[in-house]
Scaffold this motif. Structure first.
Motif, PDB file in Angstrom:
ATOM      1  N   GLN A 471       0.821  -1.212   0.000  1.00 11.03           N
ATOM      2  CA  GLN A 471       0.000   0.000   0.000  1.00 11.03           C
ATOM      3  C   GLN A 471       0.856   1.263   0.000  1.00 11.03           C
ATOM      4  O   GLN A 471       0.531   2.242  -0.671  1.00 11.03           O
ATOM      5  N   ARG A 472       1.978   1.244   0.721  1.00 11.65           N
ATOM      6  CA  ARG A 472       2.752   2.460   0.948  1.00 11.65           C
ATOM      7  C   ARG A 472       3.976   2.619   0.059  1.00 11.65           C
ATOM      8  O   ARG A 472       4.407   3.736  -0.205  1.00 11.65           O
ATOM      9  N   PHE A 473       4.573   1.486  -0.362  1.00 17.85           N
ATOM     10  CA  PHE A 473       5.900   1.585  -0.962  1.00 17.85           C
ATOM     11  C   PHE A 473       6.012   0.830  -2.285  1.00 17.85           C
ATOM     12  O   PHE A 473       5.287  -0.135  -2.533  1.00 17.85           O
ATOM     13  N   GLU A 474       6.931   1.294  -3.093  1.00 15.55           N
ATOM     14  CA  GLU A 474       7.398   0.552  -4.255  1.00 15.55           C
ATOM     15  C   GLU A 474       8.798   0.036  -3.925  1.00 15.55           C
ATOM     16  O   GLU A 474       9.582   0.742  -3.278  1.00 15.55           O
ATOM     17  N   PHE A 475       9.090  -1.163  -4.355  1.00 16.10           N
ATOM     18  CA  PHE A 475      10.414  -1.709  -4.070  1.00 16.10           C
ATOM     19  C   PHE A 475      10.944  -2.442  -5.298  1.00 16.10           C
ATOM     20  O   PHE A 475      10.183  -2.955  -6.121  1.00 16.10           O
ATOM     21  N   SER A 476      12.238  -2.450  -5.431  1.00 16.20           N
ATOM     22  CA  SER A 476      12.900  -3.173  -6.515  1.00 16.20           C
ATOM     23  C   SER A 476      14.095  -3.919  -5.943  1.00 16.20           C
ATOM     24  O   SER A 476      14.770  -3.427  -5.020  1.00 16.20           O
ATOM     25  N   LEU A 477      14.351  -5.098  -6.459  1.00 13.22           N
ATOM     26  CA  LEU A 477      15.447  -5.926  -5.966  1.00 13.22           C
ATOM     27  C   LEU A 477      16.786  -5.367  -6.436  1.00 13.22           C
ATOM     28  O   LEU A 477      16.923  -4.964  -7.592  1.00 13.22           O
ATOM     29  N   VAL A 478      17.743  -5.336  -5.547  1.00 15.14           N
ATOM     30  CA  VAL A 478      19.085  -4.878  -5.895  1.00 15.14           C
ATOM     31  C   VAL A 478      19.710  -5.888  -6.852  1.00 15.14           C
ATOM     32  O   VAL A 478      19.732  -7.088  -6.558  1.00 15.14           O
ATOM     33  N   PRO A 479      20.186  -5.444  -8.016  1.00 11.44           N
ATOM     34  CA  PRO A 479      20.766  -6.383  -8.991  1.00 11.44           C
ATOM     35  C   PRO A 479      21.999  -7.099  -8.431  1.00 11.44           C
ATOM     36  O   PRO A 479      22.730  -6.563  -7.597  1.00 11.44           O
ATOM     37  N   VAL A 497      17.233 -10.639   0.817  1.00 15.30           N
ATOM     38  CA  VAL A 497      16.329  -9.884  -0.054  1.00 15.30           C
ATOM     39  C   VAL A 497      16.616  -8.384   0.074  1.00 15.30           C
ATOM     40  O   VAL A 497      15.958  -7.648   0.822  1.00 15.30           O
ATOM     41  N   LEU A 498      17.612  -7.946  -0.670  1.00 11.54           N
ATOM     42  CA  LEU A 498      18.044  -6.550  -0.642  1.00 11.54           C
ATOM     43  C   LEU A 498      17.215  -5.737  -1.627  1.00 11.54           C
ATOM     44  O   LEU A 498      17.107  -6.101  -2.802  1.00 11.54           O
ATOM     45  N   CYS A 499      16.620  -4.654  -1.151  1.00 12.21           N
ATOM     46  CA  CYS A 499      15.696  -3.866  -1.974  1.00 12.21           C
ATOM     47  C   CYS A 499      16.000  -2.373  -1.874  1.00 12.21           C
ATOM     48  O   CYS A 499      16.479  -1.882  -0.856  1.00 12.21           O
ATOM     49  N   LYS A 500      15.664  -1.672  -2.960  1.00 11.68           N
ATOM     50  CA  LYS A 500      15.576  -0.219  -2.956  1.00 11.68           C
ATOM     51  C   LYS A 500      14.114   0.153  -2.741  1.00 11.68           C
ATOM     52  O   LYS A 500      13.227  -0.409  -3.396  1.00 11.68           O
ATOM     53  N   ILE A 501      13.889   1.078  -1.838  1.00 13.90           N
ATOM     54  CA  ILE A 501      12.532   1.431  -1.427  1.00 13.90           C
ATOM     55  C   ILE A 501      12.230   2.879  -1.787  1.00 13.90           C
ATOM     56  O   ILE A 501      13.078   3.759  -1.628  1.00 13.90           O
ATOM     57  N   LYS A 502      10.991   3.116  -2.285  1.00 14.71           N
ATOM     58  CA  LYS A 502      10.536   4.498  -2.452  1.00 14.71           C
ATOM     59  C   LYS A 502       9.024   4.538  -2.234  1.00 14.71           C
ATOM     60  O   LYS A 502       8.337   3.517  -2.282  1.00 14.71           O
ATOM     61  N   TYR A 503       8.523   5.736  -1.961  1.00 10.29           N
ATOM     62  CA  TYR A 503       7.097   5.889  -1.703  1.00 10.29           C
ATOM     63  C   TYR A 503       6.288   5.595  -2.958  1.00 10.29           C
ATOM     64  O   TYR A 503       6.710   5.915  -4.070  1.00 10.29           O
ATOM     65  N   CYS A 504       5.106   5.011  -2.743  1.00 16.77           N
ATOM     66  CA  CYS A 504       4.134   4.971  -3.834  1.00 16.77           C
ATOM     67  C   CYS A 504       3.649   6.394  -4.086  1.00 16.77           C
ATOM     68  O   CYS A 504       3.759   7.275  -3.229  1.00 16.77           O
ATOM     69  N   SER A 505       3.071   6.609  -5.252  1.00 19.78           N
ATOM     70  CA  SER A 505       2.588   7.947  -5.594  1.00 19.78           C
ATOM     71  C   SER A 505       1.558   8.437  -4.577  1.00 19.78           C
ATOM     72  O   SER A 505       1.436   9.622  -4.296  1.00 19.78           O
ATOM     73  N   GLN A 506       0.783   7.507  -3.974  1.00 17.55           N
ATOM     74  CA  GLN A 506      -0.177   7.890  -2.957  1.00 17.55           C
ATOM     75  C   GLN A 506       0.219   7.340  -1.601  1.00 17.55           C
ATOM     76  O   GLN A 506      -0.567   7.324  -0.661  1.00 17.55           O
ATOM     77  N   GLY A 507       1.488   6.860  -1.516  1.00 18.63           N
ATOM     78  CA  GLY A 507       1.866   6.108  -0.325  1.00 18.63           C
ATOM     79  C   GLY A 507       2.061   6.911   0.927  1.00 18.63           C
ATOM     80  O   GLY A 507       1.791   6.432   2.013  1.00 18.63           O
ATOM     81  N   LYS A 508       2.578   8.120   0.865  1.00 19.37           N
ATOM     82  CA  LYS A 508       2.861   8.846   2.088  1.00 19.37           C
ATOM     83  C   LYS A 508       1.617   9.626   2.497  1.00 19.37           C
ATOM     84  O   LYS A 508       1.151  10.490   1.814  1.00 19.37           O
ATOM     85  N   ASN A 509       1.105   9.288   3.664  1.00 15.00           N
ATOM     86  CA  ASN A 509      -0.123   9.911   4.129  1.00 15.00           C
ATOM     87  C   ASN A 509       0.170  11.095   5.034  1.00 15.00           C
ATOM     88  O   ASN A 509       1.177  11.145   5.687  1.00 15.00           O
TER      89      ASN A 509
END
Length: 509
Positions: A471-479, A497-509
């Motif tokens: 609901q809150r975040f987008e994540f991508s696996l570290v290559p 499971v190493l990931c880069k994290i960023k907010y979803c477009s509506q994720g930060k309330n």
């Protein structure tokens, strides 16, 4: 007068007698092993590595090379069929992947657990570990008494009341992920969800707030890790304690067990005193257990040890299996963008932007449930169980004499082509409500009366945590990271499971 020469003669004779006795005993044991071989060698199986050791050298090679032992079981199942034999000294076990036999032996209460494996888990290197707890108890009366004590703490009505704790602890993870997103650093998702699930079990079960996402110096995560390592070494490697280089590791494992049991005893005694004094106590699992135990008059010293056995069981299993499932789910979602997108769309539709997930919301997250079930198919966090064969029988056309263990591996049966088409493909649609149900080849929480008591608890918690992340975040696996499985008795992602994290477009309330 006894002379030095006389003593030397008697010592020499004694040495000869002892050597003769040892030789006769060794020959007798070899004949006994040979008898066992003749009894079971009509059953197909891989060639033994050694007459006495059987397949132990293979198990050690697989473990020491950090491969998953169940991959070897899968390879042998595909080669030797649904029932095959493995040997260890004079012991024989059969690995069974036949659905009909799985149904028969796991669903029926008349087949006890394998005494070799579960007696080994009674203690670790001489220190009481899981004892006679729910997982390890082989005596039906002891197990049934404990199950009666535990059942009220895992009833549907009680679990509904835990949604507040699930939400609260998951929100702490969201706060930590916000910090990681802002700092643009790499997130080790296994480490993070491991902290959350241990926080949850301690709060829900024992009323203790560890707050591991901030308390980095807590000794409990490393103690659990050491206990899991100890389980693997103690069961799979009969020679582990013989090597001086392992002395330090053995001592560390024993200290880890001591820490968990000492902590459990303190928490249980504190709660008992609070209840006796009429103090306000949390309506958590520990209070429920003490209340029911009192009604059943389970208050002697052995009952206290049983409570400690189950404390250690819940402490480890309550966080380890859920954390591993969540980690693998995040890994697979990161590898499959379309599946991830579909799961996020469902979460957005059901939850919108609200933070508090309700119990009724969980039932609406059907595709997310499918993702979690498919995760457990490929990565059953507790991949195997076993039963003891008390009488001669026939399994899948093979005559099997009594006196051996039967091993059932959900990892093996779930990864076979005869069970699932294209079994190594991650496909949540296998568990669509309209799809055919797997026929006794999918049992990540075991089956029958000895199935995992906490499976509903675990899946509620996993769904809340994963839904909030999506609901809150987008994540991508570290290559470049490994997607291999690490076998620690349970299964976990090797890389974390190493990931880069960023907010979803509506994720930060």
């Amino acid at each position: 007068m006894v002379t030095y020469q006389t003593i030397s003669v008697w010592a020499g004779l004694l040495t000869v007698y002892l050597l003769c006795f040892a030789f006769i005993a060794f020959v007798g044991y070899c004949l006994y092993v040979r008898r066992i071989h003749k009894k079971y060698d009509h059953i197909p199986g891989p060639p033994r590595d050694n007459f006495l050791l059987g397949h132990v050298p293979t198990f050690l090679r697989e473990t020491n090379s950090e491969r998953v032992i169940h991959d070897k079981f899968l390879e042998w199942a595909e080669t030797y069929g649904p029932v095959y034999r493995i040997n260890s000294f004079h012991g024989v076990a059969l690995v069974v992947s036949c659905p009909e036999a799985t149904k028969e032996f796991l669903m029926s209460p008349k087949y006890s657990k394998d005494p070799f494996v579960y007696k080994r888990l009674f203690n670790l290197f001489g220190r009481r570990f899981l004892g006679n707890g729910l997982v390890t108890a082989m005596n039906h009366d002891i197990w049934y008494k404990q199950r009666r004590i535990m059942d009220p703490a895992f009833s549907s009505s009680y679990l509904r009341g835990l949604m507040g704790t699930f939400n609260e602890r998951a929100e702490r993870l969201m706060e930590r992920l916000e910090e990681i997103a802002e700092e643009r650093i790499t997130a080790n998702m296994h480490q993070l969800v491991n902290c959350v699930t241990l926080d949850v079990i301690c709060k829900v079960a024992f009323g203790v707030d560890l707050d591991l996402l901030k308390n980095y110096n807590s000794p409990f995560p490393s103690a659990i890790e050491l206990c899991l390592q100890g389980m693997v070494h103690y069961i799979r490697d009969p020679f582990f304690t013989l090597f001086p280089r392992n002395k330090k590791k053995v001592q560390e494992i024993k200290e880890a067990v001591k820490l968990l049991r000492t902590t459990g005893s303190q928490w249980i005694n504190q709660r008992k005193s609070a209840v006796e004094n009429g103090d306000d106590v949390p309506k958590d699992i520990l209070t429920q257990i003490l209340k029911t135990a009192e009604e059943l008059e389970a208050n002697n010293e052995e009952d206290h040890e049983l409570m400690l056995d189950n404390f250690v069981t819940f402490f480890i299993a309550g966080q380890e299996t859920t954390a591993n499932q969540l980690s693998f789910a995040i890994m697979e979602l990161g590898k499959h963008p379309k599946i991830l997108e579909r799961a996020k769309e469902e979460v957005d539709e059901v939850l919108g932007t609200k933070q508090e997930i309700l119990y009724d919301d969980l039932g609406k997250l059907t595709y997310l449930s499918q993702v979690l079930k498919e995760t457990l198919r490929l990565y059953p966090t507790a991949p195997g169980t076993s039963r003891w064969l008390h009488e001669d029988t026939v399994i899948s056309g093979v005559k099997v004499p009594a006196g051996c263990a039967l091993i059932f591996s959900s990892y093996v049966s779930s990864r076979m082509e005869k069970s699932f088409k294209d079994p190594l493909k991650f496909d949540p649609d296998r568990f669509d409500p309209n799809a055919a149900k797997p026929y006794f080849c999918y049992y990540p929480f075991a089956l029958g009366p000895r199935s995992c008591l906490g499976q509903t608890f675990s899946q509620m918690e996993a769904k809340v945590v994963l839904a909030k992340i999506l609901q809150r975040f987008e994540f991508s696996l570290v290559p470049g990271q490994s997607f291999n499985i690490k076998d620690t008795g349970t299964l976990r992602p090797e890389s974390g499971v190493l990931c880069k994290i960023k907010y979803c477009s509506q994720g930060k309330n």
